[in-house]
Enzyme design. Structure first.
Site, PDB file in Angstrom:
ATOM      1  N   ASP A   1     -12.709  -3.329  -0.419  1.00 57.11           N
ATOM      2  CA  ASP A   1     -12.382  -4.574  -1.132  1.00 57.11           C
ATOM      3  C   ASP A   1     -13.531  -4.981  -2.055  1.00 57.11           C
ATOM      4  O   ASP A   1     -13.312  -5.595  -3.101  1.00 57.11           O
ATOM      5  CB  ASP A   1     -12.118  -5.715  -0.142  1.00 57.11           C
ATOM      6  CG  ASP A   1     -10.783  -5.571   0.573  1.00 57.11           C
ATOM      7  OD1 ASP A   1      -9.853  -4.969  -0.003  1.00 57.11           O
ATOM      8  OD2 ASP A   1     -10.662  -6.056   1.716  1.00 57.11           O
TER       9      ASP A   1
ATOM     10  N   GLY B   1      -5.219 -11.303  -9.604  1.00 62.38           N
ATOM     11  CA  GLY B   1      -5.679 -10.636  -8.382  1.00 62.38           C
ATOM     12  C   GLY B   1      -5.007  -9.310  -8.068  1.00 62.38           C
ATOM     13  O   GLY B   1      -5.454  -8.593  -7.164  1.00 62.38           O
TER      14      GLY B   1
ATOM     15  N   GLY C   1     -12.417 -14.703   5.167  1.00 58.55           N
ATOM     16  CA  GLY C   1     -12.540 -13.249   5.212  1.00 58.55           C
ATOM     17  C   GLY C   1     -12.565 -12.628   3.821  1.00 58.55           C
ATOM     18  O   GLY C   1     -13.406 -11.772   3.519  1.00 58.55           O
TER      19      GLY C   1
ATOM     20  N   LYS D   1      -8.910  -6.355  10.313  1.00 56.39           N
ATOM     21  CA  LYS D   1     -10.113  -5.970   9.567  1.00 56.39           C
ATOM     22  C   LYS D   1     -11.427  -6.191  10.321  1.00 56.39           C
ATOM     23  O   LYS D   1     -12.383  -5.457  10.112  1.00 56.39           O
ATOM     24  CB  LYS D   1     -10.168  -6.693   8.220  1.00 56.39           C
ATOM     25  CG  LYS D   1      -9.112  -6.216   7.232  1.00 56.39           C
ATOM     26  CD  LYS D   1      -9.317  -6.873   5.883  1.00 56.39           C
ATOM     27  CE  LYS D   1      -8.257  -6.445   4.887  1.00 56.39           C
ATOM     28  NZ  LYS D   1      -8.506  -6.965   3.543  1.00 56.39           N
TER      29      LYS D   1
ATOM     30  N   SER E   1       0.803  -1.238   0.000  1.00 50.30           N
ATOM     31  CA  SER E   1       0.000   0.000   0.000  1.00 50.30           C
ATOM     32  C   SER E   1       0.830   1.280   0.000  1.00 50.30           C
ATOM     33  O   SER E   1       0.482   2.224  -0.724  1.00 50.30           O
ATOM     34  CB  SER E   1      -0.980  -0.006   1.182  1.00 50.30           C
ATOM     35  OG  SER E   1      -1.923  -1.024   0.995  1.00 50.30           O
TER      36      SER E   1
ATOM     37  N   THR F   1      -5.050  -3.946   7.423  1.00 53.94           N
ATOM     38  CA  THR F   1      -4.820  -5.265   6.861  1.00 53.94           C
ATOM     39  C   THR F   1      -4.748  -6.274   8.006  1.00 53.94           C
ATOM     40  O   THR F   1      -5.053  -5.938   9.158  1.00 53.94           O
ATOM     41  CB  THR F   1      -3.588  -5.246   5.912  1.00 53.94           C
ATOM     42  OG1 THR F   1      -3.485  -6.527   5.303  1.00 53.94           O
ATOM     43  CG2 THR F   1      -2.292  -4.914   6.624  1.00 53.94           C
TER      44      THR F   1
ATOM     45  N   GLY G   1     -14.082 -20.990  -1.463  1.00 51.45           N
ATOM     46  CA  GLY G   1     -13.636 -20.330  -0.238  1.00 51.45           C
ATOM     47  C   GLY G   1     -14.762 -19.558   0.420  1.00 51.45           C
ATOM     48  O   GLY G   1     -15.709 -19.116  -0.263  1.00 51.45           O
ATOM     49  N   ALA G   2     -14.687 -19.451   1.736  1.00 46.44           N
ATOM     50  CA  ALA G   2     -15.714 -18.700   2.480  1.00 46.44           C
ATOM     51  C   ALA G   2     -15.081 -17.996   3.674  1.00 46.44           C
ATOM     52  O   ALA G   2     -15.720 -17.794   4.704  1.00 46.44           O
ATOM     53  CB  ALA G   2     -16.831 -19.638   2.933  1.00 46.44           C
TER      54      ALA G   2
HETATM   55  P1  ATR Z   1      -8.784 -15.016   4.219  1.00 40.93           P
HETATM   56  O1  ATR Z   1      -9.118 -13.891   5.130  1.00 40.93           O
HETATM   57  O2  ATR Z   1      -7.525 -14.811   3.415  1.00 40.93           O
HETATM   58  O3  ATR Z   1      -9.934 -15.452   3.370  1.00 40.93           O
HETATM   59  P2  ATR Z   1      -9.283 -17.216   5.990  1.00 40.93           P
HETATM   60  O4  ATR Z   1     -10.412 -16.469   6.595  1.00 40.93           O
HETATM   61  O5  ATR Z   1      -8.372 -17.986   6.876  1.00 40.93           O
HETATM   62  O6  ATR Z   1      -8.352 -16.230   5.172  1.00 40.93           O
HETATM   63  O7  ATR Z   1      -9.873 -18.186   4.841  1.00 40.93           O
HETATM   64  C1  ATR Z   1      -9.088 -19.032   4.084  1.00 40.93           C
HETATM   65  C2  ATR Z   1      -9.962 -19.758   3.060  1.00 40.93           C
HETATM   66  O8  ATR Z   1      -9.143 -20.695   2.358  1.00 40.93           O
HETATM   67  C3  ATR Z   1     -11.100 -20.575   3.676  1.00 40.93           C
HETATM   68  O9  ATR Z   1     -12.170 -20.653   2.779  1.00 40.93           O
HETATM   69  C4  ATR Z   1     -10.416 -21.932   3.865  1.00 40.93           C
HETATM   70  O10 ATR Z   1     -11.316 -23.012   3.947  1.00 40.93           O
HETATM   71  P3  ATR Z   1     -11.923 -23.457   5.393  1.00 40.93           P
HETATM   72  O11 ATR Z   1     -13.001 -22.494   5.724  1.00 40.93           O
HETATM   73  O12 ATR Z   1     -12.400 -24.838   5.177  1.00 40.93           O
HETATM   74  O13 ATR Z   1     -10.745 -23.381   6.353  1.00 40.93           O
HETATM   75  C5  ATR Z   1      -9.626 -22.016   2.572  1.00 40.93           C
HETATM   76  N1  ATR Z   1      -8.512 -22.944   2.665  1.00 40.93           N
HETATM   77  C6  ATR Z   1      -7.307 -22.736   3.234  1.00 40.93           C
HETATM   78  N2  ATR Z   1      -6.525 -23.834   3.123  1.00 40.93           N
HETATM   79  C7  ATR Z   1      -7.251 -24.760   2.464  1.00 40.93           C
HETATM   80  C8  ATR Z   1      -7.014 -26.122   2.030  1.00 40.93           C
HETATM   81  N3  ATR Z   1      -5.842 -26.722   2.254  1.00 40.93           N
HETATM   82  N4  ATR Z   1      -8.015 -26.761   1.389  1.00 40.93           N
HETATM   83  C9  ATR Z   1      -9.201 -26.157   1.142  1.00 40.93           C
HETATM   84  N5  ATR Z   1      -9.491 -24.877   1.530  1.00 40.93           N
HETATM   85  C10 ATR Z   1      -8.540 -24.195   2.177  1.00 40.93           C
END
Ligand code: ATR
Length: 280
Positions: A106, A242, A133, A69, A20, A65, A130-131
């Protein structure tokens, strides 16, 4: 008449890898603004006090960051509705009356990156892996675009259910992580997991059901071309990396801090990329 030099910055812990300052610094110079954008290493237990001290220190605002957040929401006076819905702020603006306003740029960064690349939702299907943050901002952005369906696919299914409930959009449909059919009819595939990042395994998803006309985007930008984007590009899908999301999310923040709506240009991208490739 003298005007006060404007100051803003980015708070995180750790913070030394943040791009940033390079990004905002480029714009400050380009637009000839008398201002500064600084690195603010702030440990979690000092977040509240540091945020509250911003008005007296003369700050226009800060970006936030990892890991601040979510926690920062407890220390600001107002939060815009989109940020409230996703449960995270990445920007705090010091208002004229000294109140702190929390925003999440974001969401804008994600949709603007796709828009700038030429993508249009036009009634299609978005499939999001993914789900966490980062997914929250992306899914909020997708929900406000013209998709007819948004599929949420996460290793931990109940985290996806929670995201869907929080965003309360009837377009969202949760699917199992190992569902073979998640990519059927998809027009936009989004990776919001950390998989594919340097040092981590790739997102291991079979692309055979993904239509060739679909677009694919990844929020991971180290490397710029993740294994997912490489595979997608090799089979003819359009891909959007990204880095653009990082550049575009900074725009509304810069405007709030320094009063100029800055442009995202190829020169800016090259300037930030040089730091990334230099290993910063
Ligand atoms: P961020 O804020 O970067 O999104 P986070 O909140 O820790 O970080 O989320 C990481 C995401 O990557 C989640 O969706 C996580 O899946 P889970 O909710 O099941 O943990 C996903 N993720 C990380 N490592 C993974 C793996 N080895 N296989 C599948 N999904 C993964």
């Amino acid at each position: 008449m003298t005007t006060q030099r404007k100051i803003a910055g980015v708070m995180g812990w750790p913070i030394e890898h943040s791009l940033s300052p390079r990004l905002h610094g480029y714009w400050l110079k380009k637009y000839g603004i008398d201002g500064d954008y600084v690195m603010l290493p702030v440990p979690p237990d000092e977040l509240g006090a540091t945020l509250k001290s911003l008005p007296e220190k003369g700050f226009s605002g800060v970006n936030l960051t990892v890991p601040h957040k979510e926690a920062a929401m407890g220390f600001v006076n107002d939060i815009d509705i989109m940020a409230k819905n996703i449960g995270a702020i990445n920007t705090v603006v010091v208002l004229g009356n000294g109140r702190l306003m929390g925003r999440n740029t974001d969401i804008y960064g994600f949709s603007e990156n796709l828009k700038a690349a030429g993508f249009q939702a036009t009634g299609g299907v978005a499939t999001v892996f993914g789900a966490g943050g980062a997914a929250r901002a992306c899914v909020a952005a997708l929900a406000s675009m013209e998709f007819k369906e948004i599929r949420l696919v996460n290793r931990t299914r109940n985290r996806a259910e929670k995201l869907a409930a929080d965003l309360n959009s009837d377009k969202i449909r949760v699917m199992d992580w190992d569902s073979y059919y998640s990519l059927e009819n998809t027009t936009l595939l989004v990776n919001t997991t950390s998989l594919g990042m340097k040092g981590l395994p790739p997102l291991d998803v079979a692309l055979d059901l993904l239509p060739k006309e679909a677009w694919v985007t990844d929020i991971v930008y180290t490397p710029l071309m993740t294994p997912l984007l490489k595979n997608a590009a090799a089979r003819g899908n359009k891909v959007v990396d990204g880095l653009g999301m990082l550049l575009h999310q900074a725009r509304p923040a810069f405007e709030a801090f320094f009063g100029v709506d800055p442009e995202v240009t190829p020169e800016l991208r090259a300037h930030v990329l040089a730091a990334l490739e230099g290993g910063r």
